[in-house]
Design a protein around this motif. Structure first.
Motif, PDB file in Angstrom:
ATOM      1  N   MET A 179       0.827  -1.209   0.000  1.00 27.98           N
ATOM      2  CA  MET A 179       0.000   0.000   0.000  1.00 27.98           C
ATOM      3  C   MET A 179       0.861   1.258   0.000  1.00 27.98           C
ATOM      4  SD  MET A 179      -3.195  -0.987  -0.010  1.00 27.98           S
ATOM      5  CE  MET A 179      -4.203  -2.435   0.344  1.00 27.98           C
ATOM      6  N   GLU A 180       1.897   1.254   0.826  1.00 25.72           N
ATOM      7  CA  GLU A 180       2.770   2.420   0.946  1.00 25.72           C
ATOM      8  C   GLU A 180       3.503   2.694  -0.371  1.00 25.72           C
ATOM      9  OE1 GLU A 180       6.763   3.773   3.470  1.00 25.72           O
ATOM     10  OE2 GLU A 180       5.687   1.931   3.980  1.00 25.72           O
ATOM     11  N   GLY A 184       2.964   5.927  -2.992  1.00 22.78           N
ATOM     12  CA  GLY A 184       4.023   6.809  -3.468  1.00 22.78           C
ATOM     13  C   GLY A 184       4.018   6.983  -4.971  1.00 22.78           C
ATOM     14  N   ALA A 185       3.322   6.095  -5.683  1.00 26.57           N
ATOM     15  CA  ALA A 185       3.184   6.185  -7.134  1.00 26.57           C
ATOM     16  C   ALA A 185       1.839   6.778  -7.537  1.00 26.57           C
ATOM     17  CB  ALA A 185       3.361   4.802  -7.759  1.00 26.57           C
ATOM     18  N   GLY A 186       1.119   7.299  -6.544  1.00 25.73           N
ATOM     19  CA  GLY A 186      -0.128   7.989  -6.826  1.00 25.73           C
ATOM     20  C   GLY A 186      -1.370   7.132  -6.833  1.00 25.73           C
ATOM     21  N   ILE A 192      -6.249  -0.792  -4.552  1.00 23.96           N
ATOM     22  CA  ILE A 192      -5.288  -1.884  -4.356  1.00 23.96           C
ATOM     23  C   ILE A 192      -5.936  -2.986  -3.538  1.00 23.96           C
ATOM     24  CG2 ILE A 192      -2.982  -2.487  -3.516  1.00 23.96           C
ATOM     25  CD1 ILE A 192      -2.427   0.591  -3.459  1.00 23.96           C
ATOM     26  N   SER A 193      -5.790  -4.228  -3.976  1.00 25.62           N
ATOM     27  CA  SER A 193      -6.280  -5.360  -3.191  1.00 25.62           C
ATOM     28  C   SER A 193      -5.191  -6.417  -3.097  1.00 25.62           C
ATOM     29  CB  SER A 193      -7.548  -5.952  -3.803  1.00 25.62           C
ATOM     30  OG  SER A 193      -7.277  -6.486  -5.089  1.00 25.62           O
ATOM     31  N   CYS A 194      -5.182  -7.128  -1.974  1.00 26.04           N
ATOM     32  CA  CYS A 194      -4.185  -8.172  -1.731  1.00 26.04           C
ATOM     33  C   CYS A 194      -4.892  -9.441  -1.256  1.00 26.04           C
ATOM     34  CB  CYS A 194      -3.172  -7.727  -0.681  1.00 26.04           C
ATOM     35  SG  CYS A 194      -2.183  -6.278  -1.144  1.00 26.04           S
ATOM     36  N   GLN A 195      -4.437 -10.559  -1.761  1.00 28.71           N
ATOM     37  CA  GLN A 195      -5.055 -11.843  -1.396  1.00 28.71           C
ATOM     38  C   GLN A 195      -3.996 -12.936  -1.431  1.00 28.71           C
ATOM     39  OE1 GLN A 195      -7.766 -13.498  -4.334  1.00 28.71           O
ATOM     40  NE2 GLN A 195      -9.120 -14.235  -2.722  1.00 28.71           N
ATOM     41  N   LYS A 196      -4.007 -13.807  -0.444  1.00 25.90           N
ATOM     42  CA  LYS A 196      -3.084 -14.931  -0.432  1.00 25.90           C
ATOM     43  C   LYS A 196      -3.585 -16.022  -1.382  1.00 25.90           C
ATOM     44  CE  LYS A 196      -1.082 -14.380   4.177  1.00 25.90           C
ATOM     45  NZ  LYS A 196      -0.837 -15.027   5.499  1.00 25.90           N
ATOM     46  N   GLN A 197      -2.673 -16.526  -2.200  1.00 25.59           N
ATOM     47  CA  GLN A 197      -2.999 -17.608  -3.122  1.00 25.59           C
ATOM     48  C   GLN A 197      -1.872 -18.633  -3.117  1.00 25.59           C
ATOM     49  OE1 GLN A 197      -4.287 -16.213  -6.980  1.00 25.59           O
ATOM     50  NE2 GLN A 197      -6.018 -15.097  -6.121  1.00 25.59           N
ATOM     51  N   THR A 198      -2.064 -19.697  -3.879  1.00 25.44           N
ATOM     52  CA  THR A 198      -1.105 -20.811  -3.880  1.00 25.44           C
ATOM     53  C   THR A 198      -0.520 -21.034  -5.266  1.00 25.44           C
ATOM     54  OG1 THR A 198      -2.291 -21.918  -2.075  1.00 25.44           O
ATOM     55  CG2 THR A 198      -0.817 -23.280  -3.406  1.00 25.44           C
ATOM     56  N   ARG A 265      -1.003 -12.176  -3.801  1.00 29.74           N
ATOM     57  CA  ARG A 265      -1.389 -11.637  -5.110  1.00 29.74           C
ATOM     58  C   ARG A 265      -1.878 -10.213  -4.923  1.00 29.74           C
ATOM     59  NH1 ARG A 265      -4.413 -14.376 -10.218  1.00 29.74           N
ATOM     60  NH2 ARG A 265      -5.308 -12.502 -11.145  1.00 29.74           N
ATOM     61  N   VAL A 266      -1.247  -9.298  -5.629  1.00 32.42           N
ATOM     62  CA  VAL A 266      -1.552  -7.873  -5.534  1.00 32.42           C
ATOM     63  C   VAL A 266      -2.220  -7.433  -6.832  1.00 32.42           C
ATOM     64  CG1 VAL A 266      -0.572  -5.559  -5.288  1.00 32.42           C
ATOM     65  CG2 VAL A 266       0.437  -7.495  -4.035  1.00 32.42           C
ATOM     66  N   ALA A 267      -3.355  -6.774  -6.726  1.00 32.78           N
ATOM     67  CA  ALA A 267      -4.052  -6.243  -7.892  1.00 32.78           C
ATOM     68  C   ALA A 267      -4.227  -4.739  -7.717  1.00 32.78           C
ATOM     69  CB  ALA A 267      -5.413  -6.919  -8.056  1.00 32.78           C
ATOM     70  N   VAL A 268      -3.815  -3.991  -8.727  1.00 34.98           N
ATOM     71  CA  VAL A 268      -3.857  -2.531  -8.676  1.00 34.98           C
ATOM     72  C   VAL A 268      -4.636  -2.022  -9.886  1.00 34.98           C
ATOM     73  CG1 VAL A 268      -2.486  -0.410  -8.698  1.00 34.98           C
ATOM     74  CG2 VAL A 268      -1.611  -2.461  -7.537  1.00 34.98           C
TER      75      VAL A 268
END
Length: 276
Positions: A179-180, A184-186, A192-198, A265-268
């Protein structure tokens, strides 16, 4: 010599990537690829996710800092006749030659997380992504009990302390850091979403043989064995890694290895009003 380039040109990561193909293809199928979509696969290696995206019809550029992996990726694409997939050298911290707002989708699966300047990486990914486009990252998680985090943790325990100012690549696996960095990139938090995956590693070899493959061809493990040899601890490191692979192996076949590993897994979403 760029230390990150040296690390990933050491050995031959294509030998490790052979155990990542099935999960790489499965992951590509979750990215919403449509024909003609312009995709940047950053830290792409030899194309574990880039080639499946191209097979789905995307126009894919793979960028990696390691010249040997770029060459391997181009060979693989040429062998399949994929005219819509090409590879070139580049640094995730400074994507020289890539224009602003030029990709619909920026993907980095266990790639850009290893670049040394994470704030620059986030800015560059946002810069080259079109307004309304997406960024998807896959990042290993620090202290996670599954395979890759433990390989890196064990390897680090045999290495000299990192230099002053070193930023662990594993910080990309912590949601607050993600997130931070994108802030910083606006990019606002709600985009932004984050989820643990395999992600599953599959090799047609016994765990002890797979450990030998990592010892001979995976840069971080090679460096750890080099350091361990200087202190007479190579056997200890070998034993720790063999125990890890044996315990985590879920294959029902004696001469095969199947090990799931957890990642973030990060989705922006890059909206029209954010980014540079």
């Amino acid at each position: 010599m760029n230390a990150n380039k040296e690390l990933w040109e050491k050995g031959d990561f294509t030998r490790i990537a052979q155990g990542m193909r099935k999960s790489g293809e499965s992951l590509a199928h979750t990215l919403g690829i449509t024909p003609g979509l312009k995709v940047l696969d950053l830290g792409c290696g030899d194309g574990t996710t880039a080639l499946p995206q191209a097979r789905l019809g995307a126009d894919v550029l793979g960028v990696d800092i390691a010249a040997n992996l770029v060459a391997a990726g181009n060979r693989r694409a040429n062998a399949e006749g994929l005219k819509n997939c090409r590879f070139q050298e580049g640094d995730a911290c400074d994507l020289q030659g890539l224009s602003d707002s030029s990709f619909d989708l920026v993907v980095s699966i266990f790639g850009a997380m290893f670049a040394p300047r994470p704030l620059d990486v986030a800015r560059e990914m946002v810069r080259v992504c079109k307004p309304g486009g997406r960024i998807v990252m896959g990042n290993w998680i620090p202290n996670d009990p599954t395979l890759v985090a433990q390989i890196l943790k064990i390897s680090a325990s045999y290495m000299p302390p990192p230099p002053a100012g070193f930023v662990s690549p594993m910080a990309w696996g912590v949601e607050s850091h993600v997130m931070e960095r994108f802030a910083g990139a606006g990019i606002p938090r709600e985009c932004i979403s984050c989820q643990k995956q395999t992600y599953t590693f599959e090799f047609p070899d016994a765990p002890s043989t797979v450990v030998d493959t990592f010892r001979k061809f995976y840069g971080p493990t090679m460096g750890a064995f080099d350091a361990a040899a200087k202190t007479g601890q190579s056997d200890d490191l070998q034993r720790e890694l063999e125990d890890l692979f044996q315990v985590q192996n879920q294959s029902t076949h004696q001469d095969a290895t199947c090990i799931p590993a957890t990642y973030l897994r990060v989705a922006v979403h890059v909206g029209k009003g954010n980014g540079f």
